[in-house]
Write a protein that holds these residues in place. Sequence first.
Motif, PDB file in Angstrom:
ATOM      1  N   THR A 176       0.818  -1.222   0.000  1.00  0.00           N
ATOM      2  CA  THR A 176       0.000   0.000   0.000  1.00  0.00           C
ATOM      3  C   THR A 176       0.846   1.264   0.000  1.00  0.00           C
ATOM      4  OG1 THR A 176      -1.792  -1.117   1.152  1.00  0.00           O
ATOM      5  CG2 THR A 176      -1.785   1.285   1.242  1.00  0.00           C
ATOM      6  N   TYR A 177       1.905   1.301   0.803  1.00  0.00           N
ATOM      7  CA  TYR A 177       2.726   2.508   0.932  1.00  0.00           C
ATOM      8  C   TYR A 177       4.016   2.430   0.111  1.00  0.00           C
ATOM      9  CZ  TYR A 177      -0.403   3.676   4.773  1.00  0.00           C
ATOM     10  OH  TYR A 177      -1.521   3.968   5.527  1.00  0.00           O
ATOM     11  N   ASN A 219       6.342   2.927  -2.917  1.00  0.00           N
ATOM     12  CA  ASN A 219       6.332   3.887  -4.024  1.00  0.00           C
ATOM     13  C   ASN A 219       7.288   3.474  -5.134  1.00  0.00           C
ATOM     14  OD1 ASN A 219       9.044   5.001  -3.472  1.00  0.00           O
ATOM     15  ND2 ASN A 219       8.112   5.911  -1.659  1.00  0.00           N
ATOM     16  N   TYR A 220       7.281   4.250  -6.222  1.00  0.00           N
ATOM     17  CA  TYR A 220       8.084   3.930  -7.402  1.00  0.00           C
ATOM     18  C   TYR A 220       9.581   4.036  -7.151  1.00  0.00           C
ATOM     19  CZ  TYR A 220       8.965   8.925  -8.115  1.00  0.00           C
ATOM     20  OH  TYR A 220       9.370  10.218  -7.965  1.00  0.00           O
ATOM     21  N   LYS A 221       9.971   4.664  -6.045  1.00  0.00           N
ATOM     22  CA  LYS A 221      11.392   4.773  -5.710  1.00  0.00           C
ATOM     23  C   LYS A 221      11.891   3.553  -4.927  1.00  0.00           C
ATOM     24  CE  LYS A 221      11.352   9.849  -5.508  1.00  0.00           C
ATOM     25  NZ  LYS A 221      11.634  11.051  -4.669  1.00  0.00           N
ATOM     26  N   GLY A 222      10.974   2.639  -4.619  1.00  0.00           N
ATOM     27  CA  GLY A 222      11.357   1.440  -3.886  1.00  0.00           C
ATOM     28  C   GLY A 222      11.392   1.623  -2.382  1.00  0.00           C
ATOM     29  N   THR A 223      10.739   2.668  -1.876  1.00  0.00           N
ATOM     30  CA  THR A 223      10.670   2.909  -0.437  1.00  0.00           C
ATOM     31  C   THR A 223       9.203   2.986  -0.023  1.00  0.00           C
ATOM     32  OG1 THR A 223      10.768   5.315  -0.790  1.00  0.00           O
ATOM     33  CG2 THR A 223      12.858   4.164  -0.413  1.00  0.00           C
ATOM     34  N   PHE A 224       8.965   3.118   1.272  1.00  0.00           N
ATOM     35  CA  PHE A 224       7.612   3.258   1.790  1.00  0.00           C
ATOM     36  C   PHE A 224       7.404   4.710   2.203  1.00  0.00           C
ATOM     37  CE2 PHE A 224       8.687  -1.173   2.224  1.00  0.00           C
ATOM     38  CZ  PHE A 224       7.533  -1.822   1.809  1.00  0.00           C
ATOM     39  N   SER A 225       6.233   5.254   1.874  1.00  0.00           N
ATOM     40  CA  SER A 225       6.044   6.689   2.107  1.00  0.00           C
ATOM     41  C   SER A 225       4.576   7.065   2.126  1.00  0.00           C
ATOM     42  CB  SER A 225       6.755   7.496   1.006  1.00  0.00           C
ATOM     43  OG  SER A 225       6.140   7.246  -0.259  1.00  0.00           O
ATOM     44  N   ILE A 226       4.332   8.292   2.614  1.00  0.00           N
ATOM     45  CA  ILE A 226       3.087   8.985   2.351  1.00  0.00           C
ATOM     46  C   ILE A 226       3.448  10.197   1.501  1.00  0.00           C
ATOM     47  CG2 ILE A 226       2.006   8.221   4.492  1.00  0.00           C
ATOM     48  CD1 ILE A 226       2.402  11.135   5.528  1.00  0.00           C
TER      49      ILE A 226
END
Length: 352
Positions: A125-126, A128-135
């Motif tokens: 769910t979190y 992202n396209y950079k390969g990390t988790f984020s909001i």
Amino acid sequence: MSSDSFSELLELVKPYITKTDTVMRKAVTAEERLLATLKYLASGREFSELKFGTSISSQLLSEIIPETCHAICKVLKNYMKVPETESEWLQIAKDFEQKWQFNHCLGAMDGKHILIEKPPNSGSTYYNYKGTFSIVLLGIVNANYEFIYVNAGTNGSISDGGVFNHTSFHDKMLSDQLNLPRPSVLPSSDIVAPYCLVADSAFAMNENLLKPYPQKNLTHDKRIYNYRLSRARRIVENTFGILAERFRVFKKPITMNVKKVPIIVMASCLLHNFLRKKSTNYVTGNCVDREDTTNNTFRPGDWRNNNISVNLNRTDRQRTAEGNAARQIFTEYFNNQGRVDFQERMINVLNI
């Protein structure tokens, strides 16, 4: 933050964060709570480290910091305000014209990924396209590096454009509820143009939202337009850069419960605006991008050294057509009546 600014902020939040002593223990004072919160936001240190500099336990810090951020948001809410009248929007446009030579600009918009630790049982769910988790922090800023609108909390798997499309600001813009100025004549011309936000290619274009031309097969006139748009759009990039440099909690994943992260983000953005108003040293000369149009040089802001396409339905295509028409208006204007003497030199310096 100066001592005067700290004292002013303390007086504002004190009624909301002052606790009463009990027979069991003495309460942490409002000053200690605010200091601990500001240290956390400015350093990004884990609670296990921060407790040694604050003499407050990690468990209590995990309660104090979100609570104090809520109080900061409450007392500083007037430091971030979406314009409500046409005259307020026109003042923003005037600042962009005077400072960044982009006419009819109502703000610069972009998204920033706020890193978090992967929440339990959240799957992708979190992710992202950079390969990390984020909001995602979506921000619109004025010409003075100040936020006028912030949306924080959407999971990082959603594109910046997708986040914007699901905001109340977007809905009000498309339904003509923002009291935006009516299209008017551009200076030194008889060309009528709309008032617009500027953004990057992640966003869907419409009459009131401009983005650059794709880099492939750019003509000279399109390069000029992209350069002029980038001068205005860089303001939001620099604002995010300043935010991350001053609030280093954004330099690494935030280890707090993901539901508490948006209030950390919002408090930081409000403090950013507060300090822009109160402190002359908050933004230094080398902190932001600098163009020397006399000597044809460009110096990136210090923050840069530290540092999806949208499916369109028919209605979206119609809005994109309107956006293309608006973009063509500004392209022709910036290459003719609205040209500035340094643009030919700078498109080569910046390789636009």
